[in-house]
Design a protein around this motif. Structure first.
Motif, PDB file in Angstrom:
ATOM      1  N   PHE A   1      36.761  44.662 100.543  1.00 63.71           N
ATOM      2  CA  PHE A   1      37.128  42.640 100.191  1.00 63.71           C
ATOM      3  C   PHE A   1      37.054  42.981  98.812  1.00 63.71           C
ATOM      4  CE2 PHE A   1      35.555  41.979 104.394  1.00 63.71           C
ATOM      5  CZ  PHE A   1      36.111  41.852 105.051  1.00 63.71           C
ATOM      6  N   SER A   2      37.315  41.530  98.250  1.00 64.75           N
ATOM      7  CA  SER A   2      37.448  41.081  96.442  1.00 64.75           C
ATOM      8  C   SER A   2      36.121  40.527  96.229  1.00 64.75           C
ATOM      9  CB  SER A   2      38.011  40.373  96.386  1.00 64.75           C
ATOM     10  OG  SER A   2      38.348  38.884  97.176  1.00 64.75           O
ATOM     11  N   TYR A   3      35.444  41.417  94.804  1.00 64.08           N
ATOM     12  CA  TYR A   3      34.028  40.903  94.901  1.00 64.08           C
ATOM     13  C   TYR A   3      33.642  38.768  95.268  1.00 64.08           C
ATOM     14  CZ  TYR A   3      30.423  40.357  91.120  1.00 64.08           C
ATOM     15  OH  TYR A   3      29.435  40.009  90.576  1.00 64.08           O
ATOM     16  N   ALA A   4      32.424  38.836  96.186  1.00 61.23           N
ATOM     17  CA  ALA A   4      32.556  37.579  96.324  1.00 61.23           C
ATOM     18  C   ALA A   4      32.517  36.634  95.054  1.00 61.23           C
ATOM     19  CB  ALA A   4      31.604  37.436  97.404  1.00 61.23           C
ATOM     20  N   LYS A   5      32.765  35.785  95.488  1.00 60.26           N
ATOM     21  CA  LYS A   5      32.546  34.093  93.736  1.00 60.26           C
ATOM     22  C   LYS A   5      31.993  32.992  95.017  1.00 60.26           C
ATOM     23  CE  LYS A   5      35.218  36.426  90.804  1.00 60.26           C
ATOM     24  NZ  LYS A   5      36.596  35.909  90.024  1.00 60.26           N
TER      25      LYS A   5
ATOM     26  N   VAL B   1      36.532  35.591  99.810  1.00 64.92           N
ATOM     27  CA  VAL B   1      36.647  37.196 100.014  1.00 64.92           C
ATOM     28  C   VAL B   1      38.387  37.173 100.721  1.00 64.92           C
ATOM     29  CG1 VAL B   1      34.697  37.376  99.754  1.00 64.92           C
ATOM     30  CG2 VAL B   1      35.918  37.405 101.661  1.00 64.92           C
TER      31      VAL B   1
END
Lengths: 212, 212
Positions: free
Chosen positions: B198-202, B207
């Motif tokens: 998964f992408s870096y969580a924001k 994600v």
């Protein structure tokens, strides 16, 4: 086979080095740590460093970096003395990963991700309702690792919840049947399939398969 | 869901408790640690507690119980200052498990199990020839964990060897492609299959899958 020397590793872009070094030690556990502040604000954060430390007494350890999003976890477990460790299963990986976002203080990752709080047996810290295996821990001690400004936190396992049918007669818990995942690198999630279990190894005897 | 209270856990037969508590924290890494004594006797032992500690500098940690078969590992790495960490892959699990037998001092687990020593770049400690991913480490420090008489050993990763095609552009190492296994409990070996990255969580963003 490529040789990554200290120099090559040091010269990697920092994000690539983080991915590389986080992957290279092998598969990791994947757990959500649940805590609550003294005024009732819950927190949930994903950790890949929870490790078995001993069985008698039952102890686990995990690594905490200071000054990060995990700070709430540390403050809460120090103030209340308790935290929960909850297995991540395949159907929860997206929500579990989302807990690593840097939410403002006071915002609960339970609410933000849609994972549900679960309270059991008068234990103050919240479990994750969706987790198949959950552990209620009491904070025991911490060791400051001066090499990289981390803390190694030790917890005593006081409560364990799981479906009884996952436990073999000899005490082994079938994590494949539980759907538990393993973490790999900074952002990977993998689902393990059990290959075998072996007998207690002795010098003059070949180990035997316990599942064959 | 069954509740295993402290009392129930304490009253388990000790072997069952060991299986139970060793399984309950989730999947673990599975690595062979290779060492050599000052007079050239090699040692190889399986560990499921090797954990990533930090990427800059690249550090790992593992837990050592004193007065066990792992004693040789400790003596050797203290005396020579170096050790190797070698991934266990699916085709090696039986031999890897066999290294946990209590061989007499001076007997090499390499010889006994048929795993082969591999020396690289003037590093004193032996790597495992059959391992796809190998790490040469220098002893940095140890923390005595008084809670259960264990040592947490910290090593600096100085050399990493692996096939370059396992490494993605972003630094992530594909352990599934490497055939690396994960340990479960005291005697289980499992082969993970990657579900997703998964992408870096924001905070205000869902994600995204990196593999989809």
């Amino acid at each position: 086979m490529k040789h990554y020397s200290q120099t090559i590793i040091k010269e990697m872009p920092s994000r690539a080095r983080a991915h590389f070094i986080n992957s290279v030690t092998g598969y990791k556990s994947s757990n959500l740590i649940g805590t609550i502040s003294p005024d009732g604000k819950t927190n949930l954060a994903i950790f890949s460093s929870v490790t078995h430390l001993g069985s008698n007494p039952p102890l686990l350890g995990f690594v905490l970096r200071p000054h990060t999003v995990m700070r709430n976890t540390f403050d809460n477990l120090k103030e209340t003395g308790v935290f929960t460790v909850n297995h991540v299963s395949a159907d929860m990986i997206r929500k579990a990963h989302q807990t690593s976002a840097k939410y403002p203080a006071g915002v609960s990752e339970f609410e933000q991700t849609g994972l549900n709080e679960d309270y059991r047996d008068d234990f103050k810290a919240p479990y994750v309702a969706e987790s198949v295996i959950k552990i209620g821990c009491r904070y025991v001690n911490e060791y400051y690792l001066k090499e990289n400004d981390c803390r190694f936190i030790i917890g005593a396992m006081e409560h364990i919840y799981l479906p009884e049918e996952l436990v073999s007669d000899d005490g082994f818990i079938n994590l494949e049947q539980a759907g538990t995942v393993s973490a790999t690198g900074l952002d990977g999630y993998a689902l393990p399939k059990i290959l075998d279990r072996f007998s207690y190894a002795k010098p003059d005897e070949e180990v035997k398969s316990l599942l064959g």
